[in-house]
Design an enzyme around this catalytic site. Sequence first.
Site, short mmCIF file in Angstrom:
data_model
loop_
_atom_site.label_atom_id
_atom_site.label_comp_id
_atom_site.label_asym_id
_atom_site.label_seq_id
_atom_site.Cartn_x
_atom_site.Cartn_y
_atom_site.Cartn_z
N GLY A 29 0.51 -1.01 -0.26
CA GLY A 29 -0.33 -0.05 -0.19
C GLY A 29 1.21 1.72 -0.18
N SER A 96 6.53 -4.68 -1.69
CA SER A 96 6.43 -3.41 -2.24
C SER A 96 6.54 -2.20 -1.31
CB SER A 96 5.21 -2.82 -2.77
OG SER A 96 4.70 -1.60 -3.44
N TRP A 97 5.07 -1.76 -0.55
CA TRP A 97 5.20 -0.84 0.46
C TRP A 97 6.22 -1.65 1.24
CZ3 TRP A 97 5.56 3.50 2.41
CH2 TRP A 97 5.36 3.84 4.46
N ASP A 253 8.70 -4.42 -13.45
CA ASP A 253 8.40 -3.90 -12.37
C ASP A 253 8.14 -2.05 -12.91
OD1 ASP A 253 6.73 -2.71 -10.38
OD2 ASP A 253 7.15 -4.10 -9.29
N HIS A 281 5.27 -6.86 -11.23
CA HIS A 281 5.34 -5.97 -9.83
C HIS A 281 4.60 -7.02 -8.56
CE1 HIS A 281 5.37 -2.66 -6.87
NE2 HIS A 281 3.56 -3.32 -6.14
#
Length: 305
Positions: A29, A96-97, A253, A281
Site C-alpha cells: 500500500g 512493495s510498501w 515492474d 510488480h
Amino acid sequence: MLAVGAGHELYVETNGNPGGLPAVYLHGGPGSGCQVDHRRLFDPQRFYAVLFDQRGAGRSRPKGGRDANTLPHLIADMETIRRHYGFERWLVVGGSWGSTLALAYAEAHPERVSGLVLRATFLGTRAELETAFLINLPQFYPALYEDFLGVLPEPERAAPLDAYWRRILDPDPAVHAPAAKAWVETEGVLSMVTPRRNRLDRANLTNQGALPVTPYIEAHYFANDCFMRPNQLLDEAGRLAGIPGVIVQGRYDLLCPPATAHRLAALWSEAELRTIEAAGHLLYDPGIRDAVIAGINDVAARSRA
C-alpha cells in the site's frame, strides 16, 4: 485486536508452529491489508508467522485512520507486536510498501531482525513515484497518462502528483472520490504486465460506491515523503550489515523497477538479488510467489539465531 495507542487497534494473527522460527509479514500500500494467501508463504511446520494490518488498513481500527499514522508509528507497532509475542528476533518479509517498512524497521532495530526477504523494493522516495507516474506511465501507456492528467483541472496538471494527493485528501467527496478512483485504476495498470484494460473509465469516476482506503493512506504518506528524510533507506543501508537477505524483483515492474533493487543490493553485501523474468510488480506474477517462498526458506536457513 492489539491496542497500540492514539486510538489505534491493530488486527494481528499468528499462523504455524509456536515453536518455529518467528516471522512477520508486512503488506503493501500503504493501506492494503493482509490477505489469507499471505499465510501460505510460510511453511506452517517451520515458521511461527505473524500477519497484521497496519494502522488504518484492513481490519485494524479506525479504518482509514490517518491521525498518528506515520512510518515511525508503524515501526513502533512492530516492536509492540514483537514484545507481545516474546520474540527476541524475527524474519521480516515485505513487498512493495511492505519492503519500505521492512527496511526502515531493520535499519532502526537491526538487532531484532534474523533475516529479510523483500519483493518489489520501494524506498519511499519522491523520485520513485515520479518515475512510475510521470516517466513510465506516459512511456508505456500514453493514452492512460492523458486520462490520468485529464481528471485534473488544467492549472493543476503541471504538478500532477501533488494535485492528486491534495485532492484525495480533500474532505469533499466530490473532490476526493474521482481522484482516488483514478489513482487506484492507474496504479493497478502499472502493477500488471498484461492489464485487462489500459484506459480510465471516466464515467465510473463519478459513480457513487464504496472506495478502498488505500489511496487515502497512500496520499497521506506520499504527500509527507513517507515520513522519511530524502534517501534515508539507502543512506542507512550500512545498518543492514550482518543481516542475510533475498530481494525478489520482477524484470518488468513499472512501479518498482529493477534499478531500485540493484541500488539496494550494491550497498547490502549479505543480500542476494533474484530477478524474475517475464514478471512485473504483483506477488502473483509468474515465478514471483514461488521465488518469495524460496527466499523465505533460504534466508531462514542462513538466519541469525
